[in-house]
Write a protein that holds these residues in place. Structure first.
Motif, PDB file in Angstrom:
ATOM      1  N   ASN A  32       2.186  -1.528  -8.875  1.00 14.76           N
ATOM      2  CA  ASN A  32       2.548  -0.317  -9.628  1.00 14.76           C
ATOM      3  C   ASN A  32       1.539   0.803  -9.387  1.00 14.76           C
ATOM      4  OD1 ASN A  32       4.852  -1.448 -10.708  1.00 14.76           O
ATOM      5  ND2 ASN A  32       3.855  -2.103 -12.595  1.00 14.76           N
ATOM      6  N   ARG A  33       0.262   0.446  -9.361  1.00 14.25           N
ATOM      7  CA  ARG A  33      -0.782   1.442  -9.101  1.00 14.25           C
ATOM      8  C   ARG A  33      -0.618   2.030  -7.700  1.00 14.25           C
ATOM      9  NH1 ARG A  33      -3.894   5.426 -10.926  1.00 14.25           N
ATOM     10  NH2 ARG A  33      -5.940   5.524  -9.923  1.00 14.25           N
ATOM     11  N   ALA A  34      -0.362   1.167  -6.733  1.00  7.34           N
ATOM     12  CA  ALA A  34      -0.211   1.627  -5.358  1.00  7.34           C
ATOM     13  C   ALA A  34       0.997   2.544  -5.210  1.00  7.34           C
ATOM     14  CB  ALA A  34      -0.075   0.414  -4.424  1.00  7.34           C
ATOM     15  N   ARG A  35       2.106   2.196  -5.828  1.00  9.04           N
ATOM     16  CA  ARG A  35       3.307   3.035  -5.735  1.00  9.04           C
ATOM     17  C   ARG A  35       3.052   4.406  -6.355  1.00  9.04           C
ATOM     18  NH1 ARG A  35       8.473  -0.387  -7.601  1.00  9.04           N
ATOM     19  NH2 ARG A  35       7.151  -0.769  -9.413  1.00  9.04           N
ATOM     20  N   TYR A  36       2.335   4.404  -7.471  1.00 10.18           N
ATOM     21  CA  TYR A  36       2.015   5.674  -8.123  1.00 10.18           C
ATOM     22  C   TYR A  36       1.161   6.551  -7.201  1.00 10.18           C
ATOM     23  CZ  TYR A  36      -0.159   8.973 -11.366  1.00 10.18           C
ATOM     24  OH  TYR A  36      -0.613  10.112 -11.972  1.00 10.18           O
ATOM     25  N   LEU A  37       0.136   5.977  -6.608  1.00  9.29           N
ATOM     26  CA  LEU A  37      -0.751   6.751  -5.738  1.00  9.29           C
ATOM     27  C   LEU A  37      -0.024   7.213  -4.473  1.00  9.29           C
ATOM     28  CD1 LEU A  37      -4.024   4.632  -6.053  1.00  9.29           C
ATOM     29  CD2 LEU A  37      -3.555   6.866  -7.093  1.00  9.29           C
ATOM     30  N   LEU A  38       0.844   6.383  -3.936  1.00  6.15           N
ATOM     31  CA  LEU A  38       1.588   6.771  -2.740  1.00  6.15           C
ATOM     32  C   LEU A  38       2.488   7.974  -3.008  1.00  6.15           C
ATOM     33  CD1 LEU A  38       2.574   3.235  -1.407  1.00  6.15           C
ATOM     34  CD2 LEU A  38       1.186   4.915  -0.176  1.00  6.15           C
ATOM     35  N   LYS A  39       3.043   8.049  -4.208  1.00  9.34           N
ATOM     36  CA  LYS A  39       3.999   9.097  -4.519  1.00  9.34           C
ATOM     37  C   LYS A  39       3.362  10.352  -5.119  1.00  9.34           C
ATOM     38  CE  LYS A  39       7.937   7.923  -3.057  1.00  9.34           C
ATOM     39  NZ  LYS A  39       8.522   8.746  -1.991  1.00  9.34           N
ATOM     40  N   THR A  40       2.154  10.240  -5.643  1.00  6.26           N
ATOM     41  CA  THR A  40       1.584  11.381  -6.368  1.00  6.26           C
ATOM     42  C   THR A  40       0.313  11.944  -5.724  1.00  6.26           C
ATOM     43  OG1 THR A  40       0.291   9.940  -7.841  1.00  6.26           O
ATOM     44  CG2 THR A  40       2.516  10.551  -8.566  1.00  6.26           C
ATOM     45  N   THR A  41      -0.177  11.299  -4.661  1.00  4.66           N
ATOM     46  CA  THR A  41      -1.384  11.789  -4.003  1.00  4.66           C
ATOM     47  C   THR A  41      -1.172  11.784  -2.485  1.00  4.66           C
ATOM     48  OG1 THR A  41      -2.541   9.698  -3.560  1.00  4.66           O
ATOM     49  CG2 THR A  41      -2.699  10.590  -5.801  1.00  4.66           C
ATOM     50  N   SER A  42      -2.107  12.418  -1.780  1.00  5.08           N
ATOM     51  CA  SER A  42      -2.111  12.395  -0.313  1.00  5.08           C
ATOM     52  C   SER A  42      -3.228  11.483   0.199  1.00  5.08           C
ATOM     53  CB  SER A  42      -2.286  13.816   0.236  1.00  5.08           C
ATOM     54  OG  SER A  42      -3.495  14.393  -0.248  1.00  5.08           O
ATOM     55  N   MET A  43      -3.702  10.587  -0.657  1.00 11.88           N
ATOM     56  CA  MET A  43      -4.766   9.663  -0.255  1.00 11.88           C
ATOM     57  C   MET A  43      -4.336   8.840   0.958  1.00 11.88           C
ATOM     58  SD  MET A  43      -5.930   8.227  -4.018  1.00 11.88           S
ATOM     59  CE  MET A  43      -6.944   6.914  -3.292  1.00 11.88           C
ATOM     60  N   PRO A  44      -5.239   8.564   1.887  1.00  9.45           N
ATOM     61  CA  PRO A  44      -4.915   7.680   3.013  1.00  9.45           C
ATOM     62  C   PRO A  44      -4.543   6.286   2.509  1.00  9.45           C
ATOM     63  CG  PRO A  44      -6.986   8.852   3.387  1.00  9.45           C
ATOM     64  CD  PRO A  44      -6.619   9.087   1.965  1.00  9.45           C
ATOM     65  N   ILE A  45      -3.744   5.582   3.287  1.00 13.30           N
ATOM     66  CA  ILE A  45      -3.314   4.230   2.902  1.00 13.30           C
ATOM     67  C   ILE A  45      -4.529   3.316   2.693  1.00 13.30           C
ATOM     68  CG2 ILE A  45      -1.984   2.201   3.589  1.00 13.30           C
ATOM     69  CD1 ILE A  45      -0.269   4.603   2.950  1.00 13.30           C
ATOM     70  N   LYS A  46      -5.545   3.463   3.536  1.00 14.24           N
ATOM     71  CA  LYS A  46      -6.741   2.635   3.391  1.00 14.24           C
ATOM     72  C   LYS A  46      -7.411   2.855   2.036  1.00 14.24           C
ATOM     73  CE  LYS A  46     -11.182   1.546   5.575  1.00 14.24           C
ATOM     74  NZ  LYS A  46     -12.096   1.845   6.720  1.00 14.24           N
ATOM     75  N   ALA A  47      -7.494   4.114   1.600  1.00 10.01           N
ATOM     76  CA  ALA A  47      -8.114   4.417   0.310  1.00 10.01           C
ATOM     77  C   ALA A  47      -7.275   3.868  -0.838  1.00 10.01           C
ATOM     78  CB  ALA A  47      -8.287   5.925   0.165  1.00 10.01           C
ATOM     79  N   ILE A  48      -5.970   3.953  -0.716  1.00  8.06           N
ATOM     80  CA  ILE A  48      -5.087   3.407  -1.753  1.00  8.06           C
ATOM     81  C   ILE A  48      -5.224   1.894  -1.817  1.00  8.06           C
ATOM     82  CG2 ILE A  48      -2.660   3.043  -2.379  1.00  8.06           C
ATOM     83  CD1 ILE A  48      -2.082   5.851  -1.375  1.00  8.06           C
TER      84      ILE A  48
END
Length: 319
Positions: A270-286
């Motif tokens: 759930n945390r990862a999905r939120y960050l993927l959809k709401t930030t431009s953070m690199p996948i490695k950082a997520i």
């Protein structure tokens, strides 16, 4: 598989049919017999609302309680449902806002924490005067309609009981199984639905309140949420509440129907999905933020649980 769809409800004299009409901006994902649609063109239903459909065998329909469809809706002024006949029982949990209902000549108002139970074979109407967030399930099976009829005669359709917080936990859990594609047996669904109906019975004894903020499980859940990016092994979690690992597992399964490990995975996804959809953070950082040591292990875990890679998930038009 990606489709451009719109959800609309059409009514004839006998039943309601849900049609998927080609249009735009809705995601469909099929896995393990259920469909996941993010509805954002249904009148009054806000973008990001979710609806799911179950695949029910004839044996389950004859022997058990079951979920035919369910969802989590956020609605604004303009949302309204008027049905004349639908072969289902609808169970709803109001999270926020107000729902106004009319059923069998009576008017009702439901607010946060209220549970609503309606036999949809009878005409019903409900709407919101401003904003509404709620979970809903279409349920059926065995003596479900007789059970619903009894509860309606005894208490009406809006239920405010000492068990509502526990019922709310169970309803959210059921919907979450569809949200995350978690495999749950038909027998387990039936057991939970029967428990909910029994908790609505007049005179039902007050049980342990699973939502107690001071319970060991809730303490560990808060710890997990605060330390999600860290190593969360069972021994460390057990030390938080001074319990043995085996005892903590039993408490988790009894209270939220997940082991500590399963809950951690669900929370990380759930945390990862939120960050993927709401930030431009690199996948490695997520990956690191969600508690994974590297991008490779995160991508494998995410793809297995969600059914699509993090990169593809980020690109999907969710609204």
């Amino acid at each position: 598989m990606l489709f451009l769809l719109n959800c609309v409800s059409l009514e004839n004299n006998r039943s309601i049919f849900l049609f998927a009409i080609l249009r735009y901006d809705i995601f469909y994902h099929s896995r393990k017999g259920s469909a996941h649609i993010l509805c954002q063109k249904e009148t009054g239903v806000l973008s990001g609302s979710e609806i799911f459909f179950g695949s029910i065998s004839n044996q389950t329909r004859g022997l058990l309680y079951y979920v035919d469809a369910c969802g989590h809706y956020c609605c604004e002024l303009g949302y309204k449902i008027r049905r004349r006949n639908l072969e289902a029982i609808i169970l709803m949990l109001i999270e926020n806002g107000t729902m106004r209902l009319q059923y069998e000549g009576k008017s009702y108002t439901a607010g946060p924490g209220d549970v609503v139970l309606i036999d949809c074979n009878h005409p019903q109407y409900y709407d919101t005067p401003d904003y509404l967030e709620f979970y809903w399930l279409h349920i059926g099976g065995v003596n479900a309609f007789d059970f619903c009829d009894y509860l309606t005669r005894e208490r009406g359709i809006v239920h405010r009981t000492a068990h509502n917080e526990h019922i709310a936990t169970l309803i959210r859990y059921l919907v979450s199984q569809f949200t995350t594609n978690q495999p749950v047996s038909d027998a387990e669904h039936s057991r939970i639905l029967h428990s909910i109906l029994c908790y609505l019975m007049p005179g039902a004894p007050v049980a342990f309140d699973a939502s107690d903020d001071n319970s060991p499980v809730q303490q560990v859940i808060r710890f997990i949420q605060l330390h999600l990016s860290e190593d969360l092994n069972l021994n460390r979690l057990s030390q938080v509440v001074h319990l043995s690992p085996s005892h903590l597992i039993r408490l988790f399964r009894a209270e939220i129907h997940h082991s500590p490990h399963e809950y951690i995975i669900l929370t990380r996804m759930n945390r990862a999905r939120y960050l993927l959809k709401t930030t431009s953070m690199p996948i490695k950082a997520i990956a690191l933020e969600s508690g994974y040591r590297n991008e490779s292990s995160f991508t494998s875990a995410f793809t297995e649980k969600i059914g699509i890679s993090p990169h593809k998930f980020r690109d999907l038009p969710f609204g």
